[in-house]
Write an enzyme that holds these catalytic residues in place. Structure first.
Site, mmCIF file in Angstrom:
data_model
loop_
_atom_site.group_PDB
_atom_site.id
_atom_site.type_symbol
_atom_site.label_atom_id
_atom_site.label_comp_id
_atom_site.label_asym_id
_atom_site.label_seq_id
_atom_site.Cartn_x
_atom_site.Cartn_y
_atom_site.Cartn_z
ATOM 1 N N CYS A 177 0.830 -1.203 0.000
ATOM 2 C CA CYS A 177 0.000 0.000 0.000
ATOM 3 C C CYS A 177 0.872 1.264 0.000
ATOM 4 C CB CYS A 177 -1.004 -0.065 1.137
ATOM 5 S SG CYS A 177 -2.455 0.926 0.796
ATOM 6 N N HIS A 214 -3.360 -5.359 1.839
ATOM 7 C CA HIS A 214 -2.637 -5.577 3.097
ATOM 8 C C HIS A 214 -2.605 -7.059 3.470
ATOM 9 C CE1 HIS A 214 -2.225 -1.358 4.524
ATOM 10 N NE2 HIS A 214 -3.192 -1.190 3.642
ATOM 11 N N GLU A 252 -0.724 -8.543 5.375
ATOM 12 C CA GLU A 252 -0.375 -8.719 6.806
ATOM 13 C C GLU A 252 -1.621 -8.710 7.689
ATOM 14 O OE1 GLU A 252 -0.099 -6.036 5.057
ATOM 15 O OE2 GLU A 252 -0.608 -4.273 6.264
HETATM 16 N N1 GLN Z 1 -3.601 6.351 1.164
HETATM 17 C C1 GLN Z 1 -2.292 6.052 1.650
HETATM 18 C C2 GLN Z 1 -1.211 6.843 0.908
HETATM 19 O O1 GLN Z 1 -1.504 7.472 -0.059
HETATM 20 C C3 GLN Z 1 -1.985 4.571 1.569
HETATM 21 C C4 GLN Z 1 -2.940 3.800 2.426
HETATM 22 C C5 GLN Z 1 -2.391 2.584 3.072
HETATM 23 O O2 GLN Z 1 -1.167 2.361 3.109
HETATM 24 N N2 GLN Z 1 -3.257 1.798 3.637
HETATM 25 O O3 GLN Z 1 -0.085 6.843 1.291
#
Ligand code: GLN
Length: 192
Positions: free
Chosen positions: A78, A175, A177
């Site tokens: 992410c 995610h 994890e």
């Molecule tokens: N929206 C976050 C970003 O732009 C990422 C979200 C996340 O890691 N769950 O960094």
């Protein structure tokens, strides 16, 4: 046992430590450049990529992370995927540029910004781990809009790549994890 750092500046690094331990690696929290020594690989967790960048810049860790990634595998989830990309949009921001990807931040919009999906991995993923669908938890997730010629899509969701490998590196826009299935972490550990 392989030692895997988990970048612990901000974000959900504790959940990654548990997932790495389940996948048979030794997790080590990394907060400074000197913590990168003697690691076999590194996880950059989810969180807020803008905040993580600020902290990385404050710690002088940006260049050391690039150098680390030129030798060792990094798995970005992410916000971590956003940080590994070569191009970030919506808005544009600095990144490590270790993978040839264009990533659009917060691309699923505000209304349904988090969801749990069940995705069918590509045969290559199943062959290297175990077959079967994967739970994918998306939280204010980015969308990978372009993958470079050397990147391989291991899982797609609604036509967009969500787990991508390029050489030694791996990124997920979800995610893994946060799910009990440890196949994605096992795949990363197998690359070390
Ligand atoms: N929206 C976050 C970003 O732009 C990422 C979200 C996340 O890691 N769950 O960094």
């Amino acid at each position: 046992m392989k030692k895997v750092g988990v970048l612990a500046l901000q974000g959900d690094f504790e959940a990654h430590s548990r997932a790495l331990a389940r996948a048979g690696a030794e997790p080590v929290l990394a907060r400074a450049t000197s913590d990168l020594d003697r690691l076999d690989g590194l996880v950059i967790p989810g969180g807020e990529s803008t905040t993580m960048l600020k902290l990385m810049n404050a710690e002088g860790m940006v260049q050391p992370l690039v150098v680390f990634g030129q030798k060792r595998p990094i798995f970005g989830t992410c916000a971590g995927a956003i940080l590994l990309a070569s191009e970030v949009t919506h808005p544009a921001q600095q990144s490590l540029g270790l993978m040839d990807l264009t990533v659009e931040r917060n691309a699923y919009g505000r209304q349904i910004d988090s969801r749990v999906a069940h995705v069918t991995p590509e045969p290559d993923f199943a062959q290297r781990t175990q077959p079967g669908d994967l739970e994918a938890v998306f939280i204010r997730a980015p969308i990978i809009r372009r993958v470079g010629a050397n990147a391989k899509v291991l899982v797609a969701y609604q036509g967009d790549p969500v787990l991508v490998e390029q050489g030694r590196h791996l990124v997920a826009t979800f995610h893994p994890e946060l799910s009990s299935d440890s196949r994605v972490h096992e795949l990363f550990v197998s690359k070390l």
